[in-house]
Motif scaffolding. Structure first.
Motif, PDB file in Angstrom:
ATOM      1  N   GLU A   1       2.880 -27.743  31.593  1.00  0.00           N
ATOM      2  CA  GLU A   1       3.558 -26.527  31.178  1.00  0.00           C
ATOM      3  C   GLU A   1       2.549 -25.549  30.583  1.00  0.00           C
ATOM      4  O   GLU A   1       1.561 -25.947  29.982  1.00  0.00           O
ATOM      5  N   THR A   2       2.823 -24.281  30.769  1.00  0.00           N
ATOM      6  CA  THR A   2       1.980 -23.257  30.155  1.00  0.00           C
ATOM      7  C   THR A   2       2.798 -22.529  29.098  1.00  0.00           C
ATOM      8  O   THR A   2       4.010 -22.350  29.247  1.00  0.00           O
ATOM      9  N   TYR A   3       2.132 -22.141  28.043  1.00  0.00           N
ATOM     10  CA  TYR A   3       2.778 -21.445  26.938  1.00  0.00           C
ATOM     11  C   TYR A   3       2.023 -20.154  26.667  1.00  0.00           C
ATOM     12  O   TYR A   3       0.794 -20.129  26.689  1.00  0.00           O
ATOM     13  N   SER A   4       2.764 -19.115  26.412  1.00  0.00           N
ATOM     14  CA  SER A   4       2.158 -17.818  26.153  1.00  0.00           C
ATOM     15  C   SER A   4       1.374 -17.844  24.842  1.00  0.00           C
ATOM     16  O   SER A   4       1.845 -18.383  23.839  1.00  0.00           O
ATOM     17  N   PRO A   5       0.195 -17.245  24.837  1.00  0.00           N
ATOM     18  CA  PRO A   5      -0.557 -17.148  23.584  1.00  0.00           C
ATOM     19  C   PRO A   5      -0.067 -15.993  22.711  1.00  0.00           C
ATOM     20  O   PRO A   5      -0.548 -15.803  21.607  1.00  0.00           O
ATOM     21  N   TYR A   6       0.901 -15.233  23.215  1.00  0.00           N
ATOM     22  CA  TYR A   6       1.393 -14.060  22.499  1.00  0.00           C
ATOM     23  C   TYR A   6       2.742 -14.358  21.849  1.00  0.00           C
ATOM     24  O   TYR A   6       3.613 -14.976  22.464  1.00  0.00           O
ATOM     25  N   PRO A   7       2.917 -13.914  20.624  1.00  0.00           N
ATOM     26  CA  PRO A   7       4.184 -14.180  19.934  1.00  0.00           C
ATOM     27  C   PRO A   7       5.334 -13.384  20.534  1.00  0.00           C
ATOM     28  O   PRO A   7       5.129 -12.335  21.143  1.00  0.00           O
ATOM     29  N   ILE A   8       6.522 -13.897  20.342  1.00  0.00           N
ATOM     30  CA  ILE A   8       7.731 -13.182  20.727  1.00  0.00           C
ATOM     31  C   ILE A   8       8.324 -12.618  19.448  1.00  0.00           C
ATOM     32  O   ILE A   8       8.576 -13.357  18.501  1.00  0.00           O
ATOM     33  N   GLY A   9       8.533 -11.319  19.402  1.00  0.00           N
ATOM     34  CA  GLY A   9       9.037 -10.686  18.188  1.00  0.00           C
ATOM     35  C   GLY A   9       7.900 -10.334  17.243  1.00  0.00           C
ATOM     36  O   GLY A   9       6.725 -10.398  17.589  1.00  0.00           O
ATOM     37  N   ASP A  10       8.256  -9.962  16.048  1.00  0.00           N
ATOM     38  CA  ASP A  10       7.292  -9.569  15.022  1.00  0.00           C
ATOM     39  C   ASP A  10       7.024 -10.776  14.121  1.00  0.00           C
ATOM     40  O   ASP A  10       7.856 -11.119  13.280  1.00  0.00           O
ATOM     41  N   PRO A  11       5.876 -11.444  14.281  1.00  0.00           N
ATOM     42  CA  PRO A  11       5.632 -12.672  13.524  1.00  0.00           C
ATOM     43  C   PRO A  11       5.595 -12.472  12.009  1.00  0.00           C
ATOM     44  O   PRO A  11       5.996 -13.359  11.259  1.00  0.00           O
ATOM     45  N   ILE A  12       5.153 -11.320  11.555  1.00  0.00           N
ATOM     46  CA  ILE A  12       5.124 -11.072  10.108  1.00  0.00           C
ATOM     47  C   ILE A  12       6.543 -10.935   9.576  1.00  0.00           C
ATOM     48  O   ILE A  12       6.902 -11.544   8.565  1.00  0.00           O
ATOM     49  N   GLU A  13       7.372 -10.168  10.273  1.00  0.00           N
ATOM     50  CA  GLU A  13       8.765  -9.998   9.839  1.00  0.00           C
ATOM     51  C   GLU A  13       9.501 -11.335   9.867  1.00  0.00           C
ATOM     52  O   GLU A  13      10.238 -11.669   8.941  1.00  0.00           O
ATOM     53  N   ILE A  14       9.295 -12.107  10.908  1.00  0.00           N
ATOM     54  CA  ILE A  14       9.954 -13.410  11.020  1.00  0.00           C
ATOM     55  C   ILE A  14       9.486 -14.336   9.897  1.00  0.00           C
ATOM     56  O   ILE A  14      10.292 -15.015   9.260  1.00  0.00           O
ATOM     57  N   SER A  15       8.184 -14.344   9.634  1.00  0.00           N
ATOM     58  CA  SER A  15       7.639 -15.185   8.563  1.00  0.00           C
ATOM     59  C   SER A  15       8.200 -14.782   7.206  1.00  0.00           C
ATOM     60  O   SER A  15       8.579 -15.636   6.397  1.00  0.00           O
ATOM     61  N   GLU A  16       8.251 -13.478   6.948  1.00  0.00           N
ATOM     62  CA  GLU A  16       8.797 -13.000   5.675  1.00  0.00           C
ATOM     63  C   GLU A  16      10.269 -13.376   5.534  1.00  0.00           C
ATOM     64  O   GLU A  16      10.712 -13.791   4.462  1.00  0.00           O
ATOM     65  N   ARG A  17      11.021 -13.232   6.615  1.00  0.00           N
ATOM     66  CA  ARG A  17      12.449 -13.561   6.574  1.00  0.00           C
ATOM     67  C   ARG A  17      12.652 -15.051   6.295  1.00  0.00           C
ATOM     68  O   ARG A  17      13.460 -15.434   5.447  1.00  0.00           O
ATOM     69  N   LEU A  18      11.903 -15.901   6.989  1.00  0.00           N
ATOM     70  CA  LEU A  18      12.041 -17.339   6.776  1.00  0.00           C
ATOM     71  C   LEU A  18      11.559 -17.751   5.391  1.00  0.00           C
ATOM     72  O   LEU A  18      12.191 -18.576   4.727  1.00  0.00           O
ATOM     73  N   TYR A  19      10.453 -17.176   4.965  1.00  0.00           N
ATOM     74  CA  TYR A  19       9.948 -17.495   3.633  1.00  0.00           C
ATOM     75  C   TYR A  19      10.955 -17.066   2.573  1.00  0.00           C
ATOM     76  O   TYR A  19      11.242 -17.808   1.637  1.00  0.00           O
TER      77      TYR A  19
END
Length: 81
Positions: free
Chosen positions: A48-66
């Motif tokens: 399987e191949t996986y994209s090296p690019y994030p989906i969505g805004d990783p900073i916003e997602i991280s802040e929301r989860l944190y």
């Protein structure tokens, strides 16, 4: 990464259910060996191949989860320039 983490968690809970059902103690070493044999080894060999690019805004997602799991006020933290 449903091919890896989801399968590991499902395997873990299935192992616990089997231990309870059969009145056997849970043994971490046995689980580690089985999860390697059943999931990790095959994942390592997968094509399987996986994209090296994030989906969505990783900073916003991280802040929301944190923020969800911590009481930190993010208005005081500025991650973006």
């Amino acid at each position: 990464m449903s091919q890896y983490y989801k399968r590991r968690w499902e395997f873990f809970f299935e192992t616990l259910k089997n231990c309870i059902k059969n009145s056997r103690p849970y043994k971490q070493a046995d689980f580690n060996e089985a999860v390697f044999r059943e999931i990790e080894y095959n994942f390592d060999l997968g094509q399987e191949t996986y994209s090296p690019y994030p989906i969505g805004d990783p900073i916003e997602i991280s802040e929301r989860l944190y923020g969800k799991y911590n009481d930190t006020d993010f208005s005081l933290i500025h991650c973006r320039s």
